[in-house]
Design a protein around this motif. Sequence first.
Motif, PDB file in Angstrom:
ATOM      1  N   PHE A  39       0.849  -1.186   0.000  1.00 59.43           N
ATOM      2  CA  PHE A  39       0.000   0.000   0.000  1.00 59.43           C
ATOM      3  C   PHE A  39       0.889   1.241   0.000  1.00 59.43           C
ATOM      4  CE2 PHE A  39      -2.428  -3.394   1.944  1.00 59.43           C
ATOM      5  CZ  PHE A  39      -3.695  -3.262   1.380  1.00 59.43           C
ATOM      6  N   HIS A  40       0.479   2.263  -0.716  1.00 58.61           N
ATOM      7  CA  HIS A  40       1.243   3.507  -0.832  1.00 58.61           C
ATOM      8  C   HIS A  40       1.269   4.222   0.513  1.00 58.61           C
ATOM      9  CE1 HIS A  40       1.816   7.579  -3.057  1.00 58.61           C
ATOM     10  NE2 HIS A  40       2.956   6.910  -3.067  1.00 58.61           N
ATOM     11  N   PHE A  41       2.473   4.514   1.025  1.00 59.21           N
ATOM     12  CA  PHE A  41       2.591   5.018   2.392  1.00 59.21           C
ATOM     13  C   PHE A  41       2.627   6.543   2.482  1.00 59.21           C
ATOM     14  CE2 PHE A  41       6.914   4.335   0.888  1.00 59.21           C
ATOM     15  CZ  PHE A  41       7.621   5.428   1.352  1.00 59.21           C
ATOM     16  N   GLY A  42       2.168   7.206   1.451  1.00 53.31           N
ATOM     17  CA  GLY A  42       2.091   8.662   1.473  1.00 53.31           C
ATOM     18  C   GLY A  42       1.244   9.136   0.325  1.00 53.31           C
ATOM     19  N   ILE A  43       1.476  10.363  -0.118  1.00 56.08           N
ATOM     20  CA  ILE A  43       0.807  10.894  -1.305  1.00 56.08           C
ATOM     21  C   ILE A  43       1.872  11.400  -2.262  1.00 56.08           C
ATOM     22  CG2 ILE A  43      -1.307  11.505  -0.070  1.00 56.08           C
ATOM     23  CD1 ILE A  43      -0.330  14.427  -0.054  1.00 56.08           C
ATOM     24  N   ASP A  44       1.552  11.408  -3.568  1.00 56.30           N
ATOM     25  CA  ASP A  44       2.464  11.923  -4.576  1.00 56.30           C
ATOM     26  C   ASP A  44       1.943  13.270  -5.059  1.00 56.30           C
ATOM     27  OD1 ASP A  44       4.013   9.694  -4.321  1.00 56.30           O
ATOM     28  OD2 ASP A  44       3.304   8.716  -6.164  1.00 56.30           O
ATOM     29  N   ILE A  45       2.700  14.324  -4.765  1.00 54.18           N
ATOM     30  CA  ILE A  45       2.320  15.685  -5.137  1.00 54.18           C
ATOM     31  C   ILE A  45       3.037  16.039  -6.435  1.00 54.18           C
ATOM     32  CG2 ILE A  45       2.217  18.082  -4.395  1.00 54.18           C
ATOM     33  CD1 ILE A  45       2.589  17.083  -1.503  1.00 54.18           C
ATOM     34  N   SER A  46       2.275  16.342  -7.477  1.00 52.69           N
ATOM     35  CA  SER A  46       2.883  16.701  -8.759  1.00 52.69           C
ATOM     36  C   SER A  46       3.728  17.965  -8.610  1.00 52.69           C
ATOM     37  CB  SER A  46       1.806  16.930  -9.817  1.00 52.69           C
ATOM     38  OG  SER A  46       1.192  15.716 -10.171  1.00 52.69           O
ATOM     39  N   ALA A  47       4.903  17.948  -9.229  1.00 51.39           N
ATOM     40  CA  ALA A  47       5.805  19.105  -9.193  1.00 51.39           C
ATOM     41  C   ALA A  47       6.791  18.966 -10.344  1.00 51.39           C
ATOM     42  CB  ALA A  47       6.549  19.178  -7.859  1.00 51.39           C
ATOM     43  N   ARG A  48       7.240  20.079 -10.849  1.00 45.13           N
ATOM     44  CA  ARG A  48       8.225  20.016 -11.928  1.00 45.13           C
ATOM     45  C   ARG A  48       9.570  19.543 -11.368  1.00 45.13           C
ATOM     46  NH1 ARG A  48      11.724  24.098 -11.271  1.00 45.13           N
ATOM     47  NH2 ARG A  48      11.040  25.905 -10.041  1.00 45.13           N
TER      48      ARG A  48
END
Length: 281
Positions: A37-46
């Motif tokens: 399970f993914h243990f965080g979040i992925d925040i889009s960024a350049r």
Amino acid sequence: MARRLEPYCWPLRPFDRAHPVRAYFNDPRISGSSRAFHFGIDISARDGAAVYAVEGGTVHLEGGRSLSVVSTGGGRSFGYWHVVPSVRHHQAVRRHQLVGHVEAPWAHLHFAESTRRQYRNPLRKGALAPWLDPSSPRIAGIAFSRGGKELSPLEVSGSVDVIVDAWDLPPLPVPPPWANMPVTPALLRWRVLRNGKAIRPWHAPVDFRRTLLPPSLFAVVFAPGTRQNRPNKPGRYRFYVAHAWATRRLPNGLYRLEVSAADVQGNRAHAALPFTIANRR
């Protein structure tokens, strides 16, 4: 009495504005034979974007491209992955201090929060802020299954698995190649009715709202056919809401199975499947 933990800002500029999130907490992570399970979040960024501490504390470098900041007082820890650090191991940093830059070619910051070594959902109420999601998840289908084979709802018998196809979309647009990719709902519930009366009350077998689930539960939560998002290839989320549900405990006849899917802010979607129990008596 435990100290109340305050909300915290975003780790990218602007700090007081939500950023696109392309992967949610407890999303499936599938690589070869590995399931987790993914243990965080992925925040889009350049690539190269500056990353900042959401709280002051002490830096712990955890490999060449990740770091954590243990908050002053030790209440919680924040992790920053896919980052080229600009700080030293055990350096003290203040809130909003630069800690690194997003490493190419990841084009996102994996951000995690943990308290007492337990990962928590950063998007829950009272955590990462501001965060507003006005939309509801979607329920794409409900099915009965046994031995991996889908069963007709017109004639259900014996012990069956109940599987729900459900997904959500991030409220803010995510750049390609991750545009319009699904994320997981935070909560799935189901119940069974007959003649308008609940004969099996609401039950919530899938709950991603607060803490990380262990890998040992992956095959308990996610049904075969579940796929992780890949660049330009949307994933699919199939959830077990029941394993080996014993239909023989109920009289033969017509029933209604209802499912509810919700996000962390309480937005809900509902779906129903009429079905007939037809056991040999």
